[in-house]
Scaffold this motif. Sequence first.
Motif, short mmCIF file in Angstrom:
data_model
loop_
_atom_site.label_atom_id
_atom_site.label_comp_id
_atom_site.label_asym_id
_atom_site.label_seq_id
_atom_site.Cartn_x
_atom_site.Cartn_y
_atom_site.Cartn_z
N GLU A 40 -103.01 9.77 -37.49
CA GLU A 40 -102.24 10.08 -38.70
C GLU A 40 -102.98 11.01 -39.65
O GLU A 40 -102.38 11.56 -40.59
CB GLU A 40 -101.84 8.79 -39.43
CG GLU A 40 -102.99 7.90 -39.83
CD GLU A 40 -103.34 6.86 -38.78
OE1 GLU A 40 -103.98 5.87 -39.14
OE2 GLU A 40 -102.95 7.05 -37.61
N GLU A 41 -104.27 11.21 -39.42
CA GLU A 41 -105.05 12.14 -40.25
C GLU A 41 -105.01 13.57 -39.71
O GLU A 41 -105.47 14.50 -40.38
CB GLU A 41 -106.51 11.68 -40.31
CG GLU A 41 -106.72 10.32 -40.93
CD GLU A 41 -108.18 9.92 -40.88
OE1 GLU A 41 -108.90 10.23 -41.86
OE2 GLU A 41 -108.61 9.30 -39.90
N LEU A 42 -104.47 13.75 -38.52
CA LEU A 42 -104.45 15.06 -37.89
C LEU A 42 -103.22 15.86 -38.29
O LEU A 42 -102.23 15.31 -38.76
CB LEU A 42 -104.48 14.90 -36.36
CG LEU A 42 -105.67 14.14 -35.77
CD1 LEU A 42 -105.51 14.03 -34.27
CD2 LEU A 42 -106.98 14.80 -36.14
N GLY A 43 -103.31 17.18 -38.06
CA GLY A 43 -102.18 18.06 -38.32
C GLY A 43 -102.17 18.59 -39.74
O GLY A 43 -103.18 18.56 -40.45
N GLY A 44 -101.02 19.11 -40.15
CA GLY A 44 -100.88 19.69 -41.48
C GLY A 44 -100.63 21.19 -41.42
O GLY A 44 -100.55 21.80 -40.36
N ARG A 45 -100.51 21.77 -42.58
CA ARG A 45 -100.20 23.19 -42.68
C ARG A 45 -101.36 24.04 -42.13
O ARG A 45 -102.53 23.69 -42.29
CB ARG A 45 -99.95 23.56 -44.15
CG ARG A 45 -99.57 25.01 -44.38
CD ARG A 45 -99.30 25.26 -45.84
NE ARG A 45 -98.91 26.64 -46.09
CZ ARG A 45 -98.55 27.12 -47.29
NH1 ARG A 45 -98.54 26.30 -48.34
NH2 ARG A 45 -98.21 28.39 -47.43
N PHE A 46 -101.02 25.15 -41.47
CA PHE A 46 -102.04 26.06 -40.98
C PHE A 46 -101.52 27.50 -41.07
O PHE A 46 -100.31 27.75 -41.12
CB PHE A 46 -102.43 25.74 -39.53
CG PHE A 46 -101.29 25.82 -38.54
CD1 PHE A 46 -100.96 27.02 -37.91
CD2 PHE A 46 -100.55 24.70 -38.23
CE1 PHE A 46 -99.91 27.10 -37.00
CE2 PHE A 46 -99.50 24.76 -37.31
CZ PHE A 46 -99.18 25.95 -36.71
N GLN A 47 -102.45 28.43 -41.10
CA GLN A 47 -102.15 29.85 -41.16
C GLN A 47 -103.05 30.59 -40.18
O GLN A 47 -104.27 30.45 -40.22
CB GLN A 47 -102.37 30.39 -42.59
CG GLN A 47 -101.42 29.77 -43.62
CD GLN A 47 -101.77 30.16 -45.05
OE1 GLN A 47 -102.93 30.05 -45.44
NE2 GLN A 47 -100.79 30.62 -45.80
N LEU A 48 -102.43 31.37 -39.30
CA LEU A 48 -103.17 32.16 -38.32
C LEU A 48 -102.50 33.53 -38.19
O LEU A 48 -101.52 33.83 -38.88
CB LEU A 48 -103.20 31.44 -36.97
CG LEU A 48 -104.08 30.19 -36.87
CD1 LEU A 48 -103.85 29.47 -35.55
CD2 LEU A 48 -105.56 30.53 -37.04
N ASN A 49 -103.01 34.34 -37.28
CA ASN A 49 -102.45 35.69 -37.09
C ASN A 49 -101.79 35.82 -35.73
O ASN A 49 -102.18 35.17 -34.76
CB ASN A 49 -103.56 36.73 -37.21
CG ASN A 49 -104.18 36.77 -38.59
OD1 ASN A 49 -103.49 36.67 -39.59
ND2 ASN A 49 -105.50 36.89 -38.66
N SER A 50 -100.78 36.67 -35.68
CA SER A 50 -100.13 37.03 -34.42
C SER A 50 -99.95 38.54 -34.40
O SER A 50 -100.16 39.22 -35.42
CB SER A 50 -98.76 36.35 -34.30
OG SER A 50 -97.81 37.00 -35.12
N ALA A 51 -99.53 39.10 -33.27
CA ALA A 51 -99.31 40.54 -33.17
C ALA A 51 -98.13 40.99 -34.04
O ALA A 51 -98.03 42.17 -34.39
CB ALA A 51 -99.06 40.92 -31.71
N THR A 52 -97.28 40.04 -34.40
CA THR A 52 -96.12 40.37 -35.23
C THR A 52 -96.38 40.13 -36.71
O THR A 52 -95.49 40.34 -37.54
CB THR A 52 -94.89 39.56 -34.79
OG1 THR A 52 -95.17 38.16 -34.93
CG2 THR A 52 -94.54 39.85 -33.34
N GLY A 53 -97.59 39.68 -37.06
CA GLY A 53 -97.94 39.43 -38.45
C GLY A 53 -98.52 38.06 -38.67
O GLY A 53 -98.68 37.27 -37.74
N ALA A 54 -98.83 37.76 -39.92
CA ALA A 54 -99.41 36.47 -40.28
C ALA A 54 -98.39 35.35 -40.05
O ALA A 54 -97.20 35.52 -40.30
CB ALA A 54 -99.87 36.48 -41.73
N ILE A 55 -98.89 34.22 -39.56
CA ILE A 55 -98.03 33.06 -39.30
C ILE A 55 -98.45 31.92 -40.20
O ILE A 55 -99.61 31.51 -40.23
CB ILE A 55 -98.14 32.62 -37.83
CG1 ILE A 55 -97.63 33.71 -36.89
CG2 ILE A 55 -97.39 31.31 -37.60
CD1 ILE A 55 -96.15 34.01 -37.03
N ASP A 56 -97.48 31.41 -40.95
CA ASP A 56 -97.68 30.24 -41.80
C ASP A 56 -96.79 29.14 -41.27
O ASP A 56 -95.56 29.33 -41.14
CB ASP A 56 -97.33 30.58 -43.25
CG ASP A 56 -97.68 29.45 -44.23
OD1 ASP A 56 -97.64 28.28 -43.83
OD2 ASP A 56 -97.98 29.77 -45.40
#
Length: 205
Positions: A40-56
């Motif tokens: 239950e402590e795992l997961g949550g919002r993340f932000q990374l990059n893709s070839a099509t742009g930033a992913i939120d």
Amino acid sequence: MSNNPVRWVIMAGVLAIAGIIALYIDNTTIPIGERPKQFEELGGRFQLNSATGAIDSEAHKGKVVVMYFGFLNCAEVCPSSMGVMSASFKLLEKETYEHVQGFFVSVDPNRDDLDSLHEFAQYFDPQILGLTGTQEEVDAITDQFGVYVDLVDMESSVLDYTVDHASRFFIINPQGQLIDAMSHSTTPVELAARIERTLQRYPAQ
């Protein structure tokens, strides 16, 4: 030399315990003394990059997200697992398929560029995107999701190193909550059924 059987039993016990400790140190993903994270402590919002742009991840609320961590030089496990994800998507009804998003997250950002990740992910399904980030960002998200990653030197190979990593399908509901981490041995039918049940239990708002 003593032939006392009790002594030999004690010695065998000590060696067995030492072997267990050595095996633990060699294979555990959590340092000794550190408290393991509960699911239950795992997961949550993340932000990374893709070839099509930033992913939120916030932008993908309303969909079931299926996320897999791997790397492009992974010879067998990663392509096989992505094949399972792709096959599971093909089993979904059109309306369900439109509410699912797949992510292939590279844990090898030094070698995996965004264009190659995009081509790899799109080969399996248009609803799958290849993601990565800086080493610090990758370290953060693997810690966030409790993903084991370890670089292993390969002196006798043309590759300098390979990456040992946990092989699981992480299921995130439409509200952005991690609800399951399914084994790489999961079948397409089982994964498709999990996606369907997730949408039924956590309908998109």
